[in-house]
Design a protein around this motif. Structure first.
Motif, mmCIF file in Angstrom:
data_model
loop_
_atom_site.group_PDB
_atom_site.id
_atom_site.type_symbol
_atom_site.label_atom_id
_atom_site.label_comp_id
_atom_site.label_asym_id
_atom_site.label_seq_id
_atom_site.Cartn_x
_atom_site.Cartn_y
_atom_site.Cartn_z
ATOM 1 N N LEU A 75 12.488 -16.570 57.382
ATOM 2 C CA LEU A 75 11.690 -16.232 56.201
ATOM 3 C C LEU A 75 12.557 -16.085 54.959
ATOM 4 O O LEU A 75 12.143 -15.492 53.969
ATOM 5 C CB LEU A 75 10.930 -14.920 56.456
ATOM 6 N N ARG A 76 13.773 -16.643 55.010
ATOM 7 C CA ARG A 76 14.730 -16.375 53.937
ATOM 8 C C ARG A 76 14.281 -16.873 52.562
ATOM 9 O O ARG A 76 14.746 -16.382 51.541
ATOM 10 C CB ARG A 76 16.105 -16.940 54.270
ATOM 11 N N ARG A 77 13.387 -17.870 52.544
ATOM 12 C CA ARG A 77 12.890 -18.334 51.243
ATOM 13 C C ARG A 77 12.107 -17.239 50.532
ATOM 14 O O ARG A 77 11.938 -17.267 49.313
ATOM 15 C CB ARG A 77 12.014 -19.577 51.415
ATOM 16 N N PHE A 78 11.590 -16.272 51.310
ATOM 17 C CA PHE A 78 10.846 -15.151 50.717
ATOM 18 C C PHE A 78 11.719 -13.913 50.559
ATOM 19 O O PHE A 78 11.245 -12.875 50.100
ATOM 20 C CB PHE A 78 9.636 -14.807 51.597
ATOM 21 N N MET A 79 12.992 -14.024 50.983
ATOM 22 C CA MET A 79 13.848 -12.851 51.033
ATOM 23 C C MET A 79 15.059 -13.027 50.117
ATOM 24 O O MET A 79 16.063 -13.625 50.501
ATOM 25 C CB MET A 79 14.329 -12.595 52.467
ATOM 26 N N ASP A 80 14.952 -12.572 48.912
ATOM 27 C CA ASP A 80 16.099 -12.493 48.028
ATOM 28 C C ASP A 80 15.865 -11.350 47.055
ATOM 29 O O ASP A 80 14.748 -10.858 46.897
ATOM 30 C CB ASP A 80 16.372 -13.813 47.308
ATOM 31 N N LEU A 106 12.982 -7.238 43.653
ATOM 32 C CA LEU A 106 12.848 -6.513 42.385
ATOM 33 C C LEU A 106 11.418 -6.579 41.874
ATOM 34 O O LEU A 106 10.881 -5.582 41.371
ATOM 35 C CB LEU A 106 13.809 -7.083 41.341
ATOM 36 N N ILE A 107 10.809 -7.742 42.010
ATOM 37 C CA ILE A 107 9.407 -7.890 41.587
ATOM 38 C C ILE A 107 8.512 -6.957 42.397
ATOM 39 O O ILE A 107 7.650 -6.257 41.842
ATOM 40 C CB ILE A 107 8.945 -9.355 41.747
ATOM 41 N N VAL A 108 8.728 -6.932 43.723
ATOM 42 C CA VAL A 108 7.943 -6.038 44.586
ATOM 43 C C VAL A 108 8.173 -4.582 44.190
ATOM 44 O O VAL A 108 7.229 -3.781 44.136
ATOM 45 C CB VAL A 108 8.314 -6.256 46.069
ATOM 46 N N TYR A 109 9.427 -4.237 43.887
ATOM 47 C CA TYR A 109 9.752 -2.863 43.500
ATOM 48 C C TYR A 109 9.023 -2.451 42.224
ATOM 49 O O TYR A 109 8.425 -1.364 42.148
ATOM 50 C CB TYR A 109 11.260 -2.727 43.320
ATOM 51 N N PHE A 110 9.052 -3.315 41.207
ATOM 52 C CA PHE A 110 8.378 -2.985 39.950
ATOM 53 C C PHE A 110 6.863 -2.898 40.140
ATOM 54 O O PHE A 110 6.205 -2.020 39.572
ATOM 55 C CB PHE A 110 8.734 -4.011 38.877
ATOM 56 N N LEU A 111 6.305 -3.791 40.961
ATOM 57 C CA LEU A 111 4.872 -3.733 41.237
ATOM 58 C C LEU A 111 4.512 -2.465 41.998
ATOM 59 O O LEU A 111 3.479 -1.831 41.713
ATOM 60 C CB LEU A 111 4.441 -4.968 42.035
ATOM 61 N N LEU A 112 5.338 -2.083 42.967
ATOM 62 C CA LEU A 112 5.105 -0.851 43.713
ATOM 63 C C LEU A 112 5.160 0.363 42.794
ATOM 64 O O LEU A 112 4.320 1.269 42.885
ATOM 65 C CB LEU A 112 6.148 -0.694 44.826
ATOM 66 N N THR A 113 6.126 0.358 41.890
ATOM 67 C CA THR A 113 6.260 1.480 40.954
ATOM 68 C C THR A 113 5.038 1.575 40.053
ATOM 69 O O THR A 113 4.502 2.666 39.824
ATOM 70 C CB THR A 113 7.531 1.314 40.100
ATOM 71 N N ILE A 114 4.592 0.426 39.535
ATOM 72 C CA ILE A 114 3.386 0.419 38.690
ATOM 73 C C ILE A 114 2.184 0.929 39.475
ATOM 74 O O ILE A 114 1.365 1.711 38.970
ATOM 75 C CB ILE A 114 3.121 -1.002 38.146
ATOM 76 N N LEU A 115 2.084 0.499 40.724
ATOM 77 C CA LEU A 115 0.980 0.943 41.579
ATOM 78 C C LEU A 115 1.010 2.453 41.768
ATOM 79 O O LEU A 115 -0.003 3.148 41.621
ATOM 80 C CB LEU A 115 1.062 0.243 42.939
#
Length: 413
Positions: free
Chosen positions: A229-234, A239-248
């Motif tokens: 799954l490395r194409r989804f893992m960088d 960082l995008i997931v982190y910022f979205l989680l923080t906004i949530l």
């Protein structure tokens, strides 16, 4: 290994023990004075060495220094506690500098030095958790003359403060496992180390620590699947997931999904009151969005955030905005990108190390969503270790810290 070579590694071993000293030491005045004196001498010697080599170092430490200077400038502008802030962040920077010097000097051998020293501390702390479930001591918290309470402390402090000893120990043990699998060497010791960090997390009953230590430990047991799954893992995607989680977390507190996330961390819907600290922090950030408020005392934060237990924002992104506004946040983003850039030098047979280090940073980002760690030396030293993982692994020689690097992570003049 002969006796002379073993003695060569005694000094870095002792330095790691000193840099990662148990928090409980601070509760014993005489012992704390001894450790503080020893650390100050070491940091002064490191600073002298840095001056001797004409202040040359990696792009990571240069940008870390800029990050700390921005906090100091914001503190000066806002009339905060300037001298304590300068001393704090000077020590944090020099500690990271020392970590990088040791890594560049001892290279791969430094992995074993880190693991051995940190594992001793983890075992001692685990022993206190098992033998003294009510704590080695009870630290009294004084709210006012009508309300005081006690908090159990073990070797690493209270249950929520153990993460930054467990995390680098676990991470380095997993790096060693990847190495030994390639060399077809035994990994029994490294699995014991990982088990000790997991057991400590579960016994401590800190839900955030359990979740994140568990998350990063998944990698070594499912690395083949994750590689696919490395194409989804960088780190950019993380960082995008982190910022979205923080906004949530900060904006959708009434949604059922928010309650689900809270339950996943073993918390109530307010994350043990953190929601109220986040809400007040947002109000403060809106008032000073560009430079923030600088570094303030715990009492000042209590007044500004509206509760005795709120000595910080309980969210690193929010704390960055409080300390230095969006200017400081942009600098922090650059620091994470520095780590991502340097890890990209791990290719081919080293790819698994890069995937793991990026996975680890993702776990760290999740932890940062619930805790503020900007003033933690252990946090900054751990990030310095991760930035320098290529120096711990790559076979080609890299010179010591007095060789000036440019912005390319694999380039040496």
């Amino acid at each position: 290994m002969n006796t002379r070579v073993k003695m060569t590694y005694v000094l870095p071993f002792l330095l790691v023990l000193l840099l990662f000293k148990p928090m409980i030491v601070t509760k014993y005045h005489t012992i704390d004075m001894f450790f503080s004196l020893a650390l100050n001498i070491v940091l002064f010697a490191t600073l002298t060495f840095w001056a001797k080599i004409k202040f040359r170092t990696s792009i990571w430490l240069r940008n870390t220094l800029i990050f700390f200077i921005l906090i100091i400038l914001s503190t000066i502008i806002n009339g905060g506690e300037v001298l304590p802030t300068i001393i704090l962040y000077a020590k944090l920077f020099i500690s990271c500098l020392l970590i990088e010097i040791m890594i560049l000097k001892y290279k791969q051998r430094m992995i074993s030095i880190f693991i051995n020293a940190l594992f001793i501390l983890v075992l001692l702390n685990l022993g206190t958790l098992i033998l003294m479930p009510k704590g080695v001591l009870q630290v009294e918290r004084f709210v006012n003359e009508w309300y005081q309470y006690r908090v159990a402390w073990w070797l690493f402090g209270n249950k929520n403060s153990m993460f930054f000893w467990l995390m680098p120990t676990n991470v380095l043990a997993q790096i060693r496992i990847i190495q030994n699998r390639t060399r077809k060497e035994s990994n029994i010791f490294n699995y014991v180390v990982i088990f000790a960090t997991l057991l400590t997390a579960f016994i401590s009953q800190s839900s955030t620590t359990i979740f994140v230590i568990g998350l990063i430990s998944i990698f070594i047991f499912s690395s083949k699947l994750l590689e696919k799954l490395r194409r989804f893992m960088d780190l950019d995607k993380y960082l995008i997931v982190y910022f979205l989680l923080t906004i949530l977390l900060l904006t959708f507190t009434q949604l059922d999904l928010f309650s689900f996330i809270a339950k996943a961390f073993g918390k109530d819907a307010t994350f043990t009151g953190r929601v109220f600290a986040w809400q007040q922090s947002i109000i403060l950030v809106i008032q000073k969005p560009f430079l923030g408020y600088g570094s303030l005392s715990e009492e000042s934060w209590r007044v500004m955030l509206g509760a005795y237990s709120f000595t910080n924002a309980h969210n690193t992104l929010l704390q960055i905005l409080l300390n230095g506004g969006f200017t400081l946040l942009a600098m922090f983003y650059i620091l994470i990108k520095n780590i991502a850039s340097n890890l990209k030098s791990l290719i081919n047979e080293y790819l698994k190390y890069r995937l793991f280090c990026e996975w680890f940073v993702f776990g760290l980002l999740i932890h940062m969503s619930f805790e503020s760690v900007l003033d933690s030396a252990l946090f900054w030293m751990t990030l310095t270790i991760i930035f320098n993982v290529p120096n711990l692994l790559l076979k080609h020689e890299r010179r010591l810290i007095y060789v000036k690097w440019n912005s390319r992570p694999d380039h040496v003049r």
